[in-house]
Design a protein around this motif. Sequence first.
Motif, mmCIF file in Angstrom:
data_model
loop_
_atom_site.group_PDB
_atom_site.id
_atom_site.type_symbol
_atom_site.label_atom_id
_atom_site.label_comp_id
_atom_site.label_asym_id
_atom_site.label_seq_id
_atom_site.Cartn_x
_atom_site.Cartn_y
_atom_site.Cartn_z
ATOM 1 N N CYS A 44 -28.266 -56.192 2.294
ATOM 2 C CA CYS A 44 -28.739 -57.057 3.011
ATOM 3 C C CYS A 44 -29.977 -57.722 2.017
ATOM 4 O O CYS A 44 -29.670 -59.474 1.303
ATOM 5 C CB CYS A 44 -29.369 -56.990 4.231
ATOM 6 N N LEU A 91 -21.391 -66.487 3.096
ATOM 7 C CA LEU A 91 -20.134 -65.680 3.527
ATOM 8 C C LEU A 91 -19.129 -65.876 3.596
ATOM 9 O O LEU A 91 -17.632 -65.495 4.500
ATOM 10 C CB LEU A 91 -21.040 -66.733 5.064
ATOM 11 N N LEU A 132 -18.229 -63.083 2.515
ATOM 12 C CA LEU A 132 -18.183 -62.136 3.378
ATOM 13 C C LEU A 132 -16.847 -62.371 4.500
ATOM 14 O O LEU A 132 -16.211 -61.257 5.301
ATOM 15 C CB LEU A 132 -19.439 -62.303 4.366
ATOM 16 N N LEU A 133 -16.227 -63.642 4.920
ATOM 17 C CA LEU A 133 -15.540 -63.307 6.213
ATOM 18 C C LEU A 133 -13.970 -63.749 5.514
ATOM 19 O O LEU A 133 -13.231 -62.628 5.797
ATOM 20 C CB LEU A 133 -15.259 -65.672 5.668
ATOM 21 N N THR A 188 -13.549 -59.519 6.237
ATOM 22 C CA THR A 188 -13.045 -58.891 7.484
ATOM 23 C C THR A 188 -11.536 -59.687 7.866
ATOM 24 O O THR A 188 -11.146 -58.785 8.332
ATOM 25 C CB THR A 188 -13.908 -60.313 8.645
ATOM 26 N N GLY A 228 -19.983 -60.993 -1.866
ATOM 27 C CA GLY A 228 -19.913 -60.801 -0.007
ATOM 28 C C GLY A 228 -18.834 -59.794 -0.192
ATOM 29 O O GLY A 228 -17.920 -59.430 0.896
ATOM 30 N N GLY A 271 -18.527 -56.645 2.195
ATOM 31 C CA GLY A 271 -18.419 -56.964 2.550
ATOM 32 C C GLY A 271 -18.318 -55.912 3.822
ATOM 33 O O GLY A 271 -18.487 -56.057 4.965
ATOM 34 N N GLU A 281 -20.615 -54.512 7.032
ATOM 35 C CA GLU A 281 -20.170 -54.149 8.850
ATOM 36 C C GLU A 281 -19.936 -53.335 9.005
ATOM 37 O O GLU A 281 -20.453 -52.790 9.898
ATOM 38 C CB GLU A 281 -18.855 -54.669 8.244
ATOM 39 N N SER A 337 -16.819 -72.341 11.363
ATOM 40 C CA SER A 337 -17.254 -71.912 12.886
ATOM 41 C C SER A 337 -17.163 -71.882 14.373
ATOM 42 O O SER A 337 -16.413 -70.589 14.767
ATOM 43 C CB SER A 337 -18.581 -72.037 12.358
ATOM 44 N N PRO A 358 -17.972 -60.545 12.940
ATOM 45 C CA PRO A 358 -17.560 -62.376 12.258
ATOM 46 C C PRO A 358 -17.693 -63.697 12.927
ATOM 47 O O PRO A 358 -18.689 -64.078 12.850
ATOM 48 C CB PRO A 358 -15.291 -62.467 12.632
ATOM 49 N N ILE A 379 -21.070 -64.033 11.453
ATOM 50 C CA ILE A 379 -20.690 -64.640 9.757
ATOM 51 C C ILE A 379 -20.017 -66.236 10.694
ATOM 52 O O ILE A 379 -20.563 -67.175 10.015
ATOM 53 C CB ILE A 379 -19.050 -64.417 8.898
ATOM 54 N N LEU A 395 -22.160 -69.623 9.513
ATOM 55 C CA LEU A 395 -21.691 -70.287 8.411
ATOM 56 C C LEU A 395 -22.177 -71.764 9.491
ATOM 57 O O LEU A 395 -22.152 -73.284 8.687
ATOM 58 C CB LEU A 395 -20.475 -70.260 8.684
#
Lengths: 501, 156
Positions: free
Chosen positions: A149, A171, A174-175, A178, A438, A442, A446, B16, B40, B43, B47
């Motif tokens: 973080c 983000l 990070l997305l 996933t 990210g 990620g 997570e 989002s 997710p 996130i 977002l």
Amino acid sequence: MDVYVQAMEMVFRLDVFLTLLAGGAFGLFMGAMPGLTSTMAMALLVPVTFFLPPVPALALMVAASSMAIFSGDLPGALMRIPGTPASAAYCEDTYYLTKTGRASIGLGLGLGASVVGGMAGALILSLSAPLLAKVALNFSSYEYFWLACLGLTCATLVSQSTAVKGLVSLLIGLLAATVGLDATTGFPRFTFGLTEMMGGISFIPAMIGMFAVAELISTILRNEKQATVPQYEMGSLWKVISTRMWHHKANAVRGSLIGTLVGALPGAGADIAAWVSYAIAKKLSKKTEEFGKGTEEGIVAASSSNNSSIAGGWIPTLVFGIPGDSGAAIIIGVLYLKDLAPGPTLFLYKPEVLYAVFATFFIANILLFLMGTVMIKLSSHILKVPYGVLAPCIMMFCVVGAFAMNNSYFGVAVMMAAGVLAWFMKGNGIPVAPAILGMVLGNLLEKNFLTSMVKANGDPLLFFSRPISAALGIVTILIWCLQIYSSFKSGRRHQQNIGNL
Amino acid sequence: MTNKDRIWGALLVMLSLGLLYKTSSFPSLPGQLVGAGTFPEVIATLLGVCGILLFFTKDKKKFDQQVIPNEIQLRVVISLVSLFAVPLFCSFFSSIIGFTLSAAIPTGVLMISLRGGKWLQSVFLSALLTSIVFVVFTKALLVPLADGPLGTPIGF
């Protein structure tokens, strides 16, 4: 002792020496071409590392990055166009020296300071990383969660944009991380039924796209005429380095220390290190009026700083698996490719490989001195290579590199999509580097987040139950609060200004 | 705020919401509150918040706008199209006509358009470049790039 002997046996081999030379030559060329950065040079070399043993693969990266950062000084000094962002801080000074017939001073000091900075950074890396790894061995998921973080927070804040846009970029990264089969439940997430997506989005083709393809699109759209190299006088480099470097030793040491420290900060790379060192050198100088007009102090401080930041960026990368900058994020990719998962256990199970890599830093900087001298002499010719030839070469390397990742054109599609996305992001002031960090961090974030949540069983205070995790958590939350506070304050000031108008 | 920021903000909020809807069907770990959808969801929420902030706040920092000239020259359009054609041709045609041809054609066009002519030199350079890349990657690095009807160039 055996470990050191093994490490030396791994380093003093012909293949390592040849990869250092090849990586160095490639880095020097890429850095010298305006618009092509050190990170792009590293991203383009990743496909080559697939086919090399671990030490030569990492040596290739070390040499390319070290030399590209120095080489960025050349177009700055000769054409007033910094080759890489890391050379922008003192571009005016080196160009001023060239204009006044003292090109050898600007470039000689830049080379000397780069070597000093590179060596100092390597020394600090070699000494501090094993010590930090011993501490990191005691880390639990809570510490790793807060560390990730904190790293990502710093990456967002130091990006040259607003905090919100930095966060958006992070983000997005990070997305993307996933996508694929979830490690805890085995559930496929955001795969759209495509089997290629089950393993997740490989960040190496994505990085190639974000750094190389996005830049190619921008350059084509800018449609600028290529700058020409003016006539200049080049004196003796050796004389400059041997006499003037000693005079600026304090600046070089200070710049190296600052560079290593800034480099170790996640998200802050060579460019920020150079600007910080330049600003500090100016603050402490008795000749502030010379800054921007060929200052030797500024050139030495910033040059040593940007090169030392490379080794600095490797410290959190190797010890915690948290990259110091986007170049270090690529290193993480190479480490995983070579089955060397970064983190403190790497120092337990593969110390000889790490010590060998540390040694390659020193060798790369010795080579930088030799190859850099030759490069300075050849620079006026190399800078004449037309972009019309270079751009197709880069594009083809990108395609073949992304394909070679899994021998599939899916990687090429990922690369192109990432390139277009990065171009849009840059066009809207959204920085790209946090997205890369990210993507890289990620999974680590997570995994440690979920593990900590399960261990805490709904009690958030357990995230602060250990001394180091508490300290890291408090620092992270304080930074968040300060950022929110300063955003509110600047928003109110802005409203007041509008009201006054 | 700029219109671009508003568009980004709106897109992020929609993304989002879509993500939150999608992740609601992800399974949890047995006996736990967390699962495949937890991260997710975090996130997606952030977002959404960023999207709202982008929509309503003003970006006071200056940044290098991607310059798209009002009058885009034909040369730029051809360069851009051929830039995208390199991966597309390689992906779709290399299994039929081989990597060398499928890469050399768009690379040649890109080179010609970027250099504003110099046809012969560009065609020669792109053929040479593609052949070198092909030989290095297939022979030295063992990447299985498609041979096609031309086979391996220059008898390698």
